[in-house]
Design a protein around this motif. Structure first.
Motif, mmCIF file in Angstrom:
data_model
loop_
_atom_site.group_PDB
_atom_site.id
_atom_site.type_symbol
_atom_site.label_atom_id
_atom_site.label_comp_id
_atom_site.label_asym_id
_atom_site.label_seq_id
_atom_site.Cartn_x
_atom_site.Cartn_y
_atom_site.Cartn_z
ATOM 1 N N ALA A 1 0.846 -1.207 0.000
ATOM 2 C CA ALA A 1 0.000 0.000 0.000
ATOM 3 C C ALA A 1 0.873 1.245 0.000
ATOM 4 O O ALA A 1 1.811 1.353 0.795
ATOM 5 N N GLY A 2 0.554 2.153 -0.893
ATOM 6 C CA GLY A 2 1.266 3.429 -0.954
ATOM 7 C C GLY A 2 2.442 3.452 -1.908
ATOM 8 O O GLY A 2 2.971 4.520 -2.211
ATOM 9 N N THR A 3 2.860 2.289 -2.395
ATOM 10 C CA THR A 3 4.001 2.267 -3.323
ATOM 11 C C THR A 3 3.511 2.443 -4.755
ATOM 12 O O THR A 3 2.366 2.134 -5.080
ATOM 13 N N TYR A 4 4.409 2.959 -5.592
ATOM 14 C CA TYR A 4 4.041 3.256 -6.978
ATOM 15 C C TYR A 4 4.432 2.097 -7.900
ATOM 16 O O TYR A 4 5.551 1.581 -7.822
ATOM 17 N N VAL A 5 3.493 1.733 -8.761
ATOM 18 C CA VAL A 5 3.787 0.719 -9.781
ATOM 19 C C VAL A 5 4.593 1.382 -10.897
ATOM 20 O O VAL A 5 5.566 0.835 -11.397
ATOM 21 N N TYR A 6 4.168 2.574 -11.270
ATOM 22 C CA TYR A 6 4.943 3.412 -12.197
ATOM 23 C C TYR A 6 4.501 4.853 -12.003
ATOM 24 O O TYR A 6 3.494 5.121 -11.331
ATOM 25 N N ARG A 7 5.279 5.736 -12.593
ATOM 26 C CA ARG A 7 4.964 7.159 -12.481
ATOM 27 C C ARG A 7 4.825 7.768 -13.864
ATOM 28 O O ARG A 7 5.419 7.278 -14.836
ATOM 29 N N GLU A 8 4.049 8.833 -13.899
ATOM 30 C CA GLU A 8 3.836 9.569 -15.147
ATOM 31 C C GLU A 8 5.183 9.885 -15.804
ATOM 32 O O GLU A 8 6.105 10.370 -15.139
ATOM 33 N N TRP B 1 2.290 1.118 -23.565
ATOM 34 C CA TRP B 1 3.310 0.288 -24.214
ATOM 35 C C TRP B 1 2.961 0.018 -25.683
ATOM 36 O O TRP B 1 3.820 -0.367 -26.470
ATOM 37 N N LEU B 2 1.700 0.270 -26.046
ATOM 38 C CA LEU B 2 1.262 0.022 -27.433
ATOM 39 C C LEU B 2 1.430 1.266 -28.304
ATOM 40 O O LEU B 2 1.322 1.179 -29.525
ATOM 41 N N VAL B 3 1.590 2.414 -27.663
ATOM 42 C CA VAL B 3 1.483 3.681 -28.390
ATOM 43 C C VAL B 3 2.766 4.500 -28.202
ATOM 44 O O VAL B 3 3.115 4.826 -27.067
ATOM 45 N N PRO B 4 3.463 4.834 -29.294
ATOM 46 C CA PRO B 4 4.641 5.702 -29.146
ATOM 47 C C PRO B 4 4.249 7.016 -28.491
ATOM 48 O O PRO B 4 3.111 7.475 -28.706
ATOM 49 N N PRO B 5 5.034 7.639 -27.661
ATOM 50 C CA PRO B 5 6.452 7.330 -27.407
ATOM 51 C C PRO B 5 6.668 6.334 -26.265
ATOM 52 O O PRO B 5 7.735 6.324 -25.659
ATOM 53 N N PHE B 6 5.659 5.526 -25.933
ATOM 54 C CA PHE B 6 5.795 4.484 -24.908
ATOM 55 C C PHE B 6 6.178 5.067 -23.543
ATOM 56 O O PHE B 6 7.168 4.678 -22.930
ATOM 57 N N ARG B 7 5.385 6.053 -23.095
ATOM 58 C CA ARG B 7 5.577 6.677 -21.779
ATOM 59 C C ARG B 7 4.288 6.583 -20.980
ATOM 60 O O ARG B 7 3.196 6.745 -21.540
ATOM 61 N N ALA B 8 4.395 6.342 -19.680
ATOM 62 C CA ALA B 8 3.189 6.262 -18.826
ATOM 63 C C ALA B 8 2.512 7.621 -18.735
ATOM 64 O O ALA B 8 3.185 8.650 -18.587
ATOM 65 N N SER B 9 1.194 7.635 -18.827
ATOM 66 C CA SER B 9 0.432 8.892 -18.822
ATOM 67 C C SER B 9 0.021 9.327 -17.420
ATOM 68 O O SER B 9 -0.369 10.474 -17.224
ATOM 69 N N PHE B 10 0.021 8.400 -16.468
ATOM 70 C CA PHE B 10 -0.426 8.712 -15.104
ATOM 71 C C PHE B 10 0.522 8.049 -14.101
ATOM 72 O O PHE B 10 1.302 7.163 -14.473
ATOM 73 N N ASP B 11 0.382 8.468 -12.844
ATOM 74 C CA ASP B 11 0.993 7.697 -11.760
ATOM 75 C C ASP B 11 0.060 6.530 -11.449
ATOM 76 O O ASP B 11 -1.164 6.687 -11.505
ATOM 77 N N ALA B 12 0.629 5.392 -11.108
ATOM 78 C CA ALA B 12 -0.176 4.249 -10.653
ATOM 79 C C ALA B 12 0.305 3.872 -9.257
ATOM 80 O O ALA B 12 1.465 3.488 -9.080
ATOM 81 N N ARG B 13 -0.593 4.025 -8.264
ATOM 82 C CA ARG B 13 -0.215 3.812 -6.858
ATOM 83 C C ARG B 13 -1.087 2.733 -6.248
ATOM 84 O O ARG B 13 -2.321 2.774 -6.379
ATOM 85 N N ALA B 14 -0.449 1.765 -5.592
ATOM 86 C CA ALA B 14 -1.214 0.707 -4.916
ATOM 87 C C ALA B 14 -1.913 1.310 -3.692
ATOM 88 O O ALA B 14 -1.275 1.952 -2.865
ATOM 89 N N LEU B 15 -3.237 1.116 -3.607
ATOM 90 C CA LEU B 15 -3.990 1.612 -2.449
ATOM 91 C C LEU B 15 -3.976 0.596 -1.316
ATOM 92 O O LEU B 15 -4.276 0.923 -0.175
ATOM 93 N N GLU B 16 -3.692 -0.629 -1.653
ATOM 94 C CA GLU B 16 -3.595 -1.705 -0.663
ATOM 95 C C GLU B 16 -2.587 -2.704 -1.214
ATOM 96 O O GLU B 16 -2.098 -2.528 -2.342
ATOM 97 N N LEU B 17 -2.274 -3.721 -0.431
ATOM 98 C CA LEU B 17 -1.363 -4.746 -0.935
ATOM 99 C C LEU B 17 -1.925 -5.305 -2.241
ATOM 100 O O LEU B 17 -3.056 -5.802 -2.263
#
Lengths: 157, 284
Positions: free
Chosen positions: A39-46, A88-104
């Motif tokens: 919980a609270g850790t980021y899967v990826y960031r914008e 990952w399907l669309v160039p330039p292959f960059r994450a558009s949002f932060d993804a944060r786990a709300l729980e385990l």
């Protein structure tokens, strides 16, 4: 004797792979790995390289927009059986949002470079995956538009 | 088994009966709930879930408001009101002990007895949870007579969640599935963000044996019906509560005409397949 089980069965249980040909699923499983986020850790960031996409097995992940000096704005939450990430399907292959786990949260990640390589070699695999991504992208777009129109407000307001 | 009162009709439909405000609770920034008691000597007030009353602020005007209380408690008449117009804003300022006129109850009801044995999915948006709450009370009081119970609720933001404490209480029951979502939230919110239609797939109900009841703005109901249809719930198993400009409440004045029906008399609760054609007419 220890039996080591691959991720084929895990993928089989996820809604994204429902009805998919075993051969295609096994090809995807070759690019898959288990990941756990507390919980609270980021899967990826914008802005991060979109080098994976994720299948949520358990838990809840928030897609957020970072706002300097303020709490992030959550635009959507995803739960088990949801798929997360199509940058990952669309160039330039960059994450558009932060993804944060709300729980385990227990996720299966799919390595994008690995899978793109297999899709380049076998266009029918690419077609199969695009057929499965397109409805998810369309549904998310429709849902985002409904959020914009203020579904719970009254027209005269 | 708790018997449900039959759909009640007002004895004198055009005469407001004086009720005294016993309690007022502010639910949201623009929404409040009043508990009313009949003046001494008056009979208890029976109603069926989904019915509405005409509430009269003497000297200001009259508005139709759904009953949001427990149908098993005829001594207390509960209404949840959004202060959006002159009458409701005046009502928001009424204190304990003030007198309000009540005509009713009027209209059709949620089919809570007809759907016994089925899974029940209740979907509400915004203040649409208020007209569904009497149905929830009834089903929970008679829980063994129903299959899976699913309550899905959508609001704009966490601050706009109506009856939050009760949603949490219902959610803690082992025999009830409750899921809430909001359109927008900041980092402190740990619930769902997204449209209420997205929750429907998580309800775990049997579409062939499910009765759905929906209450909220019409746009929200339209998308919810589509999502239920996508899951295999047919239109004759879906009920909606319609809102129109109700004035007389007995089908005389025609203000709430909806095609060949009057929402005050034939509704507000309709089986969706019976109004489907009109529902999709944009001019209505």
């Amino acid at each position: 004797m220890v039996h080591i089980e691959g991720l084929e069965r895990v993928l089989q249980e996820h809604a994204f792979f429902a009805g998919m040909d075993d051969g295609y699923r096994d090809l995807v499983a070759g690019c898959a790995a288990n990941e756990v986020f507390h919980a609270g850790t980021y899967v990826y960031r914008e802005g991060d390289p979109a080098d994976k996409f994720y299948l949520i097995r358990h838990g809840q992940v928030a897609l957020e927009v970072y706002v300097p000096g303020k709490s992030p704005i959550i635009v959507e939450t995803l739960k088990s059986d949801d798929l997360m990430g199509w940058s990952w399907l669309v160039p330039p292959f960059r994450a558009s949002f932060d993804a944060r786990a709300l729980e385990l949260s227990r996720l299966v990640s799919i390595d994008a470079a690995c899978l793109r390589g297999k899709m380049d070699q076998d266009s029918s695999l690419g077609y199969e995956l695009h057929k499965r991504f397109a409805p998810i992208v369309a549904a998310r777009l429709a849902a985002a538009r409904r959020q914009l129109i203020d579904l719970y407000g009254h027209p005269e307001e | 088994m708790t018997p449900l009162p039959a759909i009640a009709d007002a004895a004198e439909p055009m005469v407001p009966i004086p009720f005294r405000i016993e309690r007022t609770v502010k639910n949201l920034s623009d929404t409040f709930t009043v508990d009313l008691r009949p003046e001494e000597g008056r009979k208890p007030f029976h109603f069926a879930p989904g019915q509405f009353n005409m509430l009269y602020q003497f000297g200001v005007g009259e508005v139709p408001i759904s009953i949001s209380g427990d149908p098993q408690d005829p001594e207390t008449l509960v209404h949840t009101i959004r202060a959006v117009g002159a009458v409701t804003q005046a009502m928001a300022g009424m204190k304990r002990g003030a007198v309000m006129g009540v005509r009713g109850p009027f209209g059709s009801a949620w089919p809570v007895e007809a759907v016994e044995g089925s899974d029940v999915v209740l979907v509400a948006g915004g203040v649409g949870l208020a007209p569904l709450r009497p149905a929830i009370y009834h089903i929970l009081a008679n829980r063994a007579r129903y299959g899976r119970l699913v309550i899905l609720y959508g609001a704009r933001t966490p601050r706009d969640i109506l009856f939050r404490a009760e949603l949490e209480k219902w959610s803690s029951r082992l025999d009830t599935f409750v899921d809430v979502t909001v359109d927008r939230a900041s980092g402190g919110w740990h619930g769902n963000v997204g449209v209420v239609t997205k929750l429907i797939g998580r309800g775990g109900f049997d579409p062939d044996n499910t009765a759905a009841m929906i209450c909220g703005p019409e746009t929200m109901m339209r998308f919810t019906i589509q999502a239920l249809n996508d899951r295999g719930v047919s239109n004759e198993r879906i009920h909606v509560s319609m809102e129109r400009n109700m004035k007389c409440a007995v089908g005389f004045c025609g203000h709430c005409q909806f095609g060949g029906q009057f929402v005050c008399r034939d509704g507000p609760v309709f089986r969706f397949d019976r109004i489907e054609e009109m529902f999709l007419v944009r001019e209505l």
